[in-house]
Design an enzyme around this catalytic site. Sequence first.
Site, PDB file in Angstrom:
ATOM      1  N   CYS A 318      89.225  75.548  48.381  1.00 30.82           N
ATOM      2  CA  CYS A 318      88.568  75.153  49.947  1.00 30.82           C
ATOM      3  C   CYS A 318      89.324  74.641  50.834  1.00 30.82           C
ATOM      4  O   CYS A 318      88.962  73.377  51.445  1.00 30.82           O
ATOM      5  CB  CYS A 318      87.135  75.508  49.820  1.00 30.82           C
ATOM      6  N   CYS A 498      85.473  80.998  54.013  1.00 27.68           N
ATOM      7  CA  CYS A 498      85.892  79.856  54.735  1.00 27.68           C
ATOM      8  C   CYS A 498      84.434  79.193  55.478  1.00 27.68           C
ATOM      9  O   CYS A 498      84.771  79.268  56.651  1.00 27.68           O
ATOM     10  CB  CYS A 498      86.894  79.091  54.607  1.00 27.68           C
TER      11      CYS A 498
HETATM   12  P1  FAD Z   1      85.594  76.015  39.219  1.00 27.33           P
HETATM   13  O1  FAD Z   1      84.517  76.801  39.654  1.00 27.33           O
HETATM   14  O2  FAD Z   1      86.394  74.450  39.321  1.00 27.33           O
HETATM   15  O3  FAD Z   1      85.867  76.187  36.888  1.00 27.33           O
HETATM   16  C1  FAD Z   1      86.170  75.985  36.306  1.00 27.33           C
HETATM   17  C2  FAD Z   1      86.428  75.643  34.577  1.00 27.33           C
HETATM   18  O4  FAD Z   1      87.060  75.451  33.637  1.00 27.33           O
HETATM   19  C3  FAD Z   1      85.289  74.504  34.796  1.00 27.33           C
HETATM   20  O5  FAD Z   1      83.878  74.865  34.149  1.00 27.33           O
HETATM   21  C4  FAD Z   1      85.544  73.138  33.882  1.00 27.33           C
HETATM   22  O6  FAD Z   1      85.007  72.177  33.388  1.00 27.33           O
HETATM   23  C5  FAD Z   1      86.353  74.593  33.185  1.00 27.33           C
HETATM   24  N1  FAD Z   1      87.814  73.814  32.199  1.00 27.33           N
HETATM   25  C6  FAD Z   1      88.897  72.955  33.395  1.00 27.33           C
HETATM   26  N2  FAD Z   1      89.818  73.004  31.664  1.00 27.33           N
HETATM   27  C7  FAD Z   1      89.271  74.103  31.004  1.00 27.33           C
HETATM   28  C8  FAD Z   1      89.735  73.546  29.614  1.00 27.33           C
HETATM   29  N3  FAD Z   1      91.512  73.399  29.302  1.00 27.33           N
HETATM   30  N4  FAD Z   1      89.423  74.823  28.813  1.00 27.33           N
HETATM   31  C9  FAD Z   1      88.520  74.895  29.102  1.00 27.33           C
HETATM   32  N5  FAD Z   1      87.813  75.408  29.985  1.00 27.33           N
HETATM   33  C10 FAD Z   1      88.250  74.316  31.213  1.00 27.33           C
HETATM   34  N6  FAD Z   1      84.532  77.177  47.878  1.00 27.33           N
HETATM   35  C11 FAD Z   1      83.300  78.838  48.649  1.00 27.33           C
HETATM   36  O7  FAD Z   1      84.087  79.553  48.302  1.00 27.33           O
HETATM   37  N7  FAD Z   1      83.092  78.315  50.167  1.00 27.33           N
HETATM   38  C12 FAD Z   1      83.038  76.563  50.265  1.00 27.33           C
HETATM   39  O8  FAD Z   1      82.392  76.680  51.651  1.00 27.33           O
HETATM   40  C13 FAD Z   1      83.469  76.034  49.344  1.00 27.33           C
HETATM   41  N8  FAD Z   1      83.605  74.496  49.342  1.00 27.33           N
HETATM   42  C14 FAD Z   1      84.170  73.708  48.589  1.00 27.33           C
HETATM   43  C15 FAD Z   1      84.003  72.340  49.085  1.00 27.33           C
HETATM   44  C16 FAD Z   1      84.642  71.311  48.725  1.00 27.33           C
HETATM   45  C17 FAD Z   1      83.886  70.443  48.633  1.00 27.33           C
HETATM   46  C18 FAD Z   1      85.013  71.958  46.980  1.00 27.33           C
HETATM   47  C19 FAD Z   1      86.161  70.615  45.818  1.00 27.33           C
HETATM   48  C20 FAD Z   1      85.701  73.521  46.503  1.00 27.33           C
HETATM   49  C21 FAD Z   1      84.955  74.061  47.234  1.00 27.33           C
HETATM   50  N9  FAD Z   1      85.074  75.543  46.858  1.00 27.33           N
HETATM   51  C22 FAD Z   1      84.609  76.617  48.162  1.00 27.33           C
HETATM   52  C23 FAD Z   1      85.947  76.342  45.651  1.00 27.33           C
HETATM   53  C24 FAD Z   1      85.727  76.333  45.129  1.00 27.33           C
HETATM   54  O9  FAD Z   1      84.268  75.685  44.247  1.00 27.33           O
HETATM   55  C25 FAD Z   1      86.166  77.719  44.040  1.00 27.33           C
HETATM   56  O10 FAD Z   1      86.979  78.426  44.613  1.00 27.33           O
HETATM   57  C26 FAD Z   1      85.528  77.662  42.658  1.00 27.33           C
HETATM   58  O11 FAD Z   1      84.207  76.938  41.903  1.00 27.33           O
HETATM   59  C27 FAD Z   1      86.173  78.212  42.114  1.00 27.33           C
HETATM   60  O12 FAD Z   1      86.592  78.825  40.776  1.00 27.33           O
HETATM   61  P2  FAD Z   1      87.215  78.195  39.281  1.00 27.33           P
HETATM   62  O13 FAD Z   1      85.987  79.056  38.215  1.00 27.33           O
HETATM   63  O14 FAD Z   1      88.130  79.190  38.991  1.00 27.33           O
HETATM   64  O15 FAD Z   1      87.179  77.165  39.112  1.00 27.33           O
END
Ligand code: FAD
Length: 576
Positions: A318, A498
């Site tokens: 983000c 965003c």
């Molecule tokens: P995550 O949701 O972070 O999930 C990763 C998962 O993998 C976690 O559960 C973790 O525990 C697990 N994991 C980590 N390491 C391991 C391992 N070794 N083995 C197994 N599992 C593991 N997005 C938007 O669309 N709009 C917004 O307005 C927005 N605002 C945001 C504001 C903030 C402050 C933040 C921090 C993020 C924001 N985002 C927003 C971004 C969005 O939250 C992320 O892009 C999204 O969560 C990505 O998904 P993901 O599954 O790739 O990662």
Amino acid sequence: MDIREVTPFLSVSPQIAEGDLAAIAGLGFKSIINNRPDKEEDTQPPSAVIAAAAEQAGLAYRHIPVISGKVTDADVDAFAAAMAEMQGPILAFCRTGTRSTTLWALTQAPHADADAILKAAAAAKYDLSALRPRLEARAQAAVSDTASAADKEGEASVPVHEIVIVGGGAAGIACAASLLKRRPHLDIAVVEPRDSHYYQPGWTLVGGGVFKPADTERPMASLMPSGVKWIRAAASGFEPEKNRIVLDDGERLGYRALVVAPGIKLNWEGVEGLESALGKNGVTSNYLFGMAPYTWELVSTLKSGRALFTQPPMPIKCAGAPQKALYLSADHWKRTGVLKNIEVEFWNAGGVLFGVKEYVPALMKYVESYQAKLNFNHNLVAVDGPAQKAWFETKAEDGSTSRVETTFDMIHVCPPQVAPDFVRGSPVANDAGWVEVDKDTLQHPRYANVFGLGDVCSAPNAKTAAAVRKQAPVVAENVIAVLADKAPRAAYDGYGSCPLTVERGKIVLAEFGYGGKLLPTFPTWLIDGTRPSRLAWLLKEKLLPNIYWDAMLKGREWFAGPGTMQAGAPPSGAGQ
Ligand code: FAD
């Protein structure tokens, strides 16, 4: 030239000439593999000549000579090593391209079914049907190797699932749900160590005093789709040659298809003194569930002084979140009449306010109305909490760097971000550490049964949950294709969103795809993304959390159905 794409990572061609190399570089290729022994024909340019021309064109070059009709296992191993080490896209050539295609096919045998490999070769106009017994034998040998390796390591048997998903965050759960929606009886294991799942887009609103932290947290168990096996462990490594991953207790887990989705690593250690400074003396970050309430505590109690908001180098998840914190804080100070006593400053390692220029004018109006000072090209490198001091590194035009020291009463830090340690440097990572994927299909270029998804993948999209909402159905569709020995056809258009919370009650809704192409979900008379909108705020505050919990994580692909390669761009869909 007769260049034929076998995968987005590898193309093949008949003999190329010395004079072709510049054009080949111009087509975007990064590396050349020559599979012809020298002196097969009188007219053939020697390897040394092609090597020199490749170097001049900025292309990496490797000579893996293979005798026609006699492709040995050592040749295949050498070709696999070159594919793993060289930057793609690669162009491999021999006299007709058949040897190069054969080598590629044999490297894929442990990861993909013979039918799928032969179809891909046929699509590039190479009939390798005679290779089928050898492909099947190599696939069988890989299975036996896995079993004997397991025996050697004292493992009676490595559990194998049809699909293993690493990570139960936004991407992992959404993908599992989308897979089960398509095939309810799939055998899926999700590897996820955490007991809680977070709606991270809500943390900006926690820091702005709009949401309670509890609005953004749910038990992981309540979100695991029924039928999925939840393995409560962290993955620690990848063995894609053996179709298995390693868990943190040393156990192995086998798969037919793997989806890698463990998110991004917040690199707090990348800023000296930051980790220990967090949570006191005015140092905060909305990037942590436990810290976002402290942002609001600071904002609601600050009456005068200096408030800094920092943004590290890209990529981050983000990219708008650092300035969203600034706008919501300044808006509160403006409404409560204290803004005139507070110096608001944005310190950005990058050189622009927002990467897609169409949204900048609307944002600049708010910067001006909050009288926020913008400091571009300043990267936060150290924080001293008790002394309330921060240091930024900046580069002069002559390349020399200098440090700027400044004081603060409050500092909101967005930490630098990198690929998770166990992904960086692993066989599935690219040079920058991200899970290497084709940006359209999200398939790994070297391991056909491996996909990258969400923040961890190398696709050049904005890392957001909104992107994940569009990516997860694409990966689900393509994983099912690969399991059915078909080539992946679903395509992701780079959509990310965003919602920039410019004031309480209004949002500039940035929605864009690859190359910064605007991809608005709504007609401009309803929501014009380049202007602040009340409706977009309602979308963010009232609708998007429900869309996340009840649609995206449940396999309901509202505004997110995958498009296909042939049908052109997929439909777009509203932010997050
Ligand atoms: P995550 O949701 O972070 O999930 C990763 C998962 O993998 C976690 O559960 C973790 O525990 C697990 N994991 C980590 N390491 C391991 C391992 N070794 N083995 C197994 N599992 C593991 N997005 C938007 O669309 N709009 C917004 O307005 C927005 N605002 C945001 C504001 C903030 C402050 C933040 C921090 C993020 C924001 N985002 C927003 C971004 C969005 O939250 C992320 O892009 C999204 O969560 C990505 O998904 P993901 O599954 O790739 O990662």
